[in-house]
Motif scaffolding. Structure first.
Motif, mmCIF file in Angstrom:
data_model
loop_
_atom_site.group_PDB
_atom_site.id
_atom_site.type_symbol
_atom_site.label_atom_id
_atom_site.label_comp_id
_atom_site.label_asym_id
_atom_site.label_seq_id
_atom_site.Cartn_x
_atom_site.Cartn_y
_atom_site.Cartn_z
ATOM 1 N N ALA A 1 0.825 -1.208 0.000
ATOM 2 C CA ALA A 1 0.000 0.000 0.000
ATOM 3 C C ALA A 1 0.857 1.255 0.000
ATOM 4 O O ALA A 1 0.548 2.242 -0.705
ATOM 5 C CB ALA A 1 -0.935 -0.010 1.203
ATOM 6 N N ASN A 2 1.938 1.257 0.756
ATOM 7 C CA ASN A 2 2.826 2.426 0.788
ATOM 8 C C ASN A 2 3.521 2.642 -0.551
ATOM 9 O O ASN A 2 3.671 3.778 -1.009
ATOM 10 C CB ASN A 2 3.869 2.266 1.897
ATOM 11 N N ILE A 3 3.940 1.557 -1.186
ATOM 12 C CA ILE A 3 4.597 1.686 -2.492
ATOM 13 C C ILE A 3 3.617 2.210 -3.537
ATOM 14 O O ILE A 3 3.954 3.074 -4.362
ATOM 15 C CB ILE A 3 5.187 0.324 -2.905
ATOM 16 N N ILE A 4 2.378 1.692 -3.497
ATOM 17 C CA ILE A 4 1.358 2.183 -4.439
ATOM 18 C C ILE A 4 1.056 3.648 -4.185
ATOM 19 O O ILE A 4 0.910 4.461 -5.112
ATOM 20 C CB ILE A 4 0.087 1.330 -4.326
ATOM 21 N N GLN A 5 0.950 4.022 -2.913
ATOM 22 C CA GLN A 5 0.615 5.407 -2.571
ATOM 23 C C GLN A 5 1.704 6.378 -3.032
ATOM 24 O O GLN A 5 1.405 7.503 -3.466
ATOM 25 C CB GLN A 5 0.400 5.505 -1.055
ATOM 26 N N ARG A 6 2.963 5.974 -2.956
ATOM 27 C CA ARG A 6 4.049 6.862 -3.347
ATOM 28 C C ARG A 6 4.117 7.050 -4.858
ATOM 29 O O ARG A 6 4.580 8.081 -5.323
ATOM 30 C CB ARG A 6 5.380 6.305 -2.847
ATOM 31 N N GLY A 7 3.678 6.082 -5.629
ATOM 32 C CA GLY A 7 3.771 6.194 -7.078
ATOM 33 C C GLY A 7 5.182 5.931 -7.553
ATOM 34 O O GLY A 7 5.454 4.948 -8.256
ATOM 35 N N GLU A 8 6.105 6.793 -7.181
ATOM 36 C CA GLU A 8 7.525 6.618 -7.497
ATOM 37 C C GLU A 8 8.286 6.565 -6.168
ATOM 38 O O GLU A 8 8.790 7.572 -5.678
ATOM 39 C CB GLU A 8 8.034 7.762 -8.362
ATOM 40 N N PRO A 9 8.341 5.384 -5.571
ATOM 41 C CA PRO A 9 8.951 5.267 -4.235
ATOM 42 C C PRO A 9 10.413 5.692 -4.238
ATOM 43 O O PRO A 9 11.161 5.399 -5.170
ATOM 44 C CB PRO A 9 8.807 3.772 -3.904
ATOM 45 N N SER A 10 10.794 6.367 -3.188
ATOM 46 C CA SER A 10 12.185 6.771 -3.007
ATOM 47 C C SER A 10 12.909 5.761 -2.119
ATOM 48 O O SER A 10 12.323 4.806 -1.620
ATOM 49 C CB SER A 10 12.246 8.162 -2.369
ATOM 50 N N ARG A 11 14.185 6.027 -1.900
ATOM 51 C CA ARG A 11 14.957 5.142 -1.028
ATOM 52 C C ARG A 11 14.426 5.182 0.405
ATOM 53 O O ARG A 11 14.407 4.159 1.095
ATOM 54 C CB ARG A 11 16.422 5.566 -1.056
ATOM 55 N N ASP A 12 13.998 6.357 0.847
ATOM 56 C CA ASP A 12 13.438 6.464 2.200
ATOM 57 C C ASP A 12 12.149 5.647 2.332
ATOM 58 O O ASP A 12 11.873 5.081 3.391
ATOM 59 C CB ASP A 12 13.161 7.927 2.534
ATOM 60 N N THR A 13 11.363 5.597 1.261
ATOM 61 C CA THR A 13 10.136 4.802 1.296
ATOM 62 C C THR A 13 10.452 3.335 1.513
ATOM 63 O O THR A 13 9.862 2.660 2.367
ATOM 64 C CB THR A 13 9.348 4.978 -0.007
ATOM 65 N N TYR A 14 11.398 2.819 0.740
ATOM 66 C CA TYR A 14 11.783 1.409 0.900
ATOM 67 C C TYR A 14 12.410 1.159 2.273
ATOM 68 O O TYR A 14 12.203 0.097 2.878
ATOM 69 C CB TYR A 14 12.767 1.007 -0.198
ATOM 70 N N HIS A 15 13.136 2.144 2.748
ATOM 71 C CA HIS A 15 13.750 1.997 4.077
ATOM 72 C C HIS A 15 12.680 1.879 5.160
ATOM 73 O O HIS A 15 12.758 0.993 6.028
ATOM 74 C CB HIS A 15 14.649 3.202 4.352
#
Length: 416
Positions: A142-156
């Motif tokens: 859900a977080n990856i979908i919400q970001r659209g273009e996930p950054s490194r901080d998102t994956y972290h």
């Protein structure tokens, strides 16, 4: 006969559920304050559609407070609630782009913010690391979908929640296994002590009667001899049963969280209350007679009622041994000493004494008069029983009991 039942509940999960309850409330408040006072990177109000944020956060506020009873224990935290709670968290994550158009361009917080971790932790505490992995995977997607273009901080951040929830779930599973092991050990200990208590009572009554019937029947002969033989067989069978015993299978834990629950029942014999003080002299005085001398202090020798009864029973067992092994004509002496921290009772006789190695042989044959009637009683009280015997010069048994009741797990001395 009064019964007192104590329930000892040991579960590391109870503090975890309480912590989770507080976490959900605090993070809900944090999410609301963040939405009210939070700004975007340009210092402007971060929500282009504030009504979406207001509607969701209002629902989150009501949902969190209404479901507090659900996260108080594993029993109340049902699977249906967990799924619904996870849906609430995922919905908040996916609604974030509708309320904040820039949320996909900048790594800003989602609508539920860190409240989402509470939903994942509930899965971990309830079902262990597998359930935690299941819930955190959905949150990660859900977080990856919400970001659209996930950054490194998102994956972290996604990886951090995933690993932390799985670790907590694994720790909970290990704690449950440890609690079940501890409950089993306590149950075995309680069963063993109860079996020894029953064995002492049996030795003091039934086994002695059977042994007397065997001796008298053999001496009388005829049909009485057959009765004595049967009594002897039953004595052997009963001694074997008492010395071996069976430990009952482990009972199922009463806590739905599978925490260890140990239930013990104390049964008070008719007599003085266990919490009251009892004069030991009154319990030992009936043993005085033509063949038994009784020396006592001039002042009362006060002990807790349970300690006094058990010590008196141990003295009675020692006198029984005098009559059986030293003969009916043997002289016995009972000496009571009242020390500041303990009570010492000495039982001495003028019999032939005990041959070396006889006690170990008797215990190996299942004759538990010494092991249970004397040594076992003193051990349960935190005291000791010591034997001094010289062949041809009689035997002396020294019994020591502390005045403050306690349970001793150490070794007790020998007595016959």
């Amino acid at each position: 006969m009064a019964k007192r039942e104590r329930v000892v509940r040991m579960s590391v999960e109870l503090p975890l559920w309480r912590a989770l309850t507080g976490y959900r409330v605090l993070t809900m408040i944090y999410a609301v304050l963040l939405a009210i006072f939070g700004k975007d990177n340009f210092g402007q109000q971060r929500f282009e559609r504030p009504w979406v944020a207001v509607a969701y956060l209002a629902f989150l506020f009501v949902w969190t407070l209404a479901t507090l009873p659900k996260v108080r224990s594993a029993a109340s935290c049902t699977k249906r609630f967990l799924v619904a709670d996870l849906v609430v968290a995922l919905t908040g994550i996916l609604l974030t782009p509708l309320a904040d158009f820039d949320s996909q361009s900048f790594d800003g917080p989602t609508l539920p913010s860190i409240w989402t971790a509470g939903s994942v932790l509930a899965f971990a505490i309830k079902g262990g690391w597998r359930w935690a992995a299941f819930a955190s995977t959905f949150v990660a997607v859900a977080n990856i979908i919400q970001r659209g273009e996930p950054s490194r901080d998102t994956y972290h951040n996604v990886l951090l929640v995933w690993v932390a929830s799985i670790a907590i779930g694994y720790v909970v599973e290990v704690a449950r296994a440890s609690e079940r092991t501890l409950a089993r050990a306590l149950e075995i200990e309680a069963t063993t002590r109860e079996r020894e208590r029953l064995a002492r009572d049996i030795h003091d009554s039934v086994l002695q009667v059977l042994a007397m019937v065997q001796r008298r029947g053999t001496a009388l002969g005829g049909e009485a001899a057959e009765l004595g033989r049967m009594a002897g067989e039953q004595e052997v069978a009963l001694r074997t049963l008492v010395s071996s015993g069976l430990v009952p299978p482990t009972r199922v834990s009463e806590d739905a969280a599978e925490g260890a629950v140990v239930r013990t029942v104390d049964v008070d014999d008719e007599g003085p209350d266990d919490g009251a003080a009892c004069d030991l002299r009154a319990l030992l005085a009936p043993h005085a007679g033509s063949r038994t001398s009784f020396a006592e202090p001039g002042a009362p020798v006060l002990l807790p009622a349970e300690s006094a009864r058990e010590l008196a029973a141990a003295v009675s067992a020692a006198l029984d041994n005098v009559r059986v092994h030293a003969g009916p004509d043997a002289q016995a002496w009972i000496l009571v000493e009242d020390e500041p921290d303990e009570v010492i009772v000495t039982v001495r006789d003028d019999g032939p004494g005990i041959p070396e190695g006889r006690l170990a042989q008797a215990e190996g044959e299942g004759r538990l008069g010494v092991a249970l009637s004397i040594r076992g009683r003193l051990r349960d009280l935190g005291g000791t029983a010591e034997l001094i015997s010289v062949p041809g010069q009689g035997c002396e048994v020294e019994l020591k009991v502390p005045k403050a009741p306690k349970v001793s797990r150490g070794k007790a001395g020998s007595a016959r």
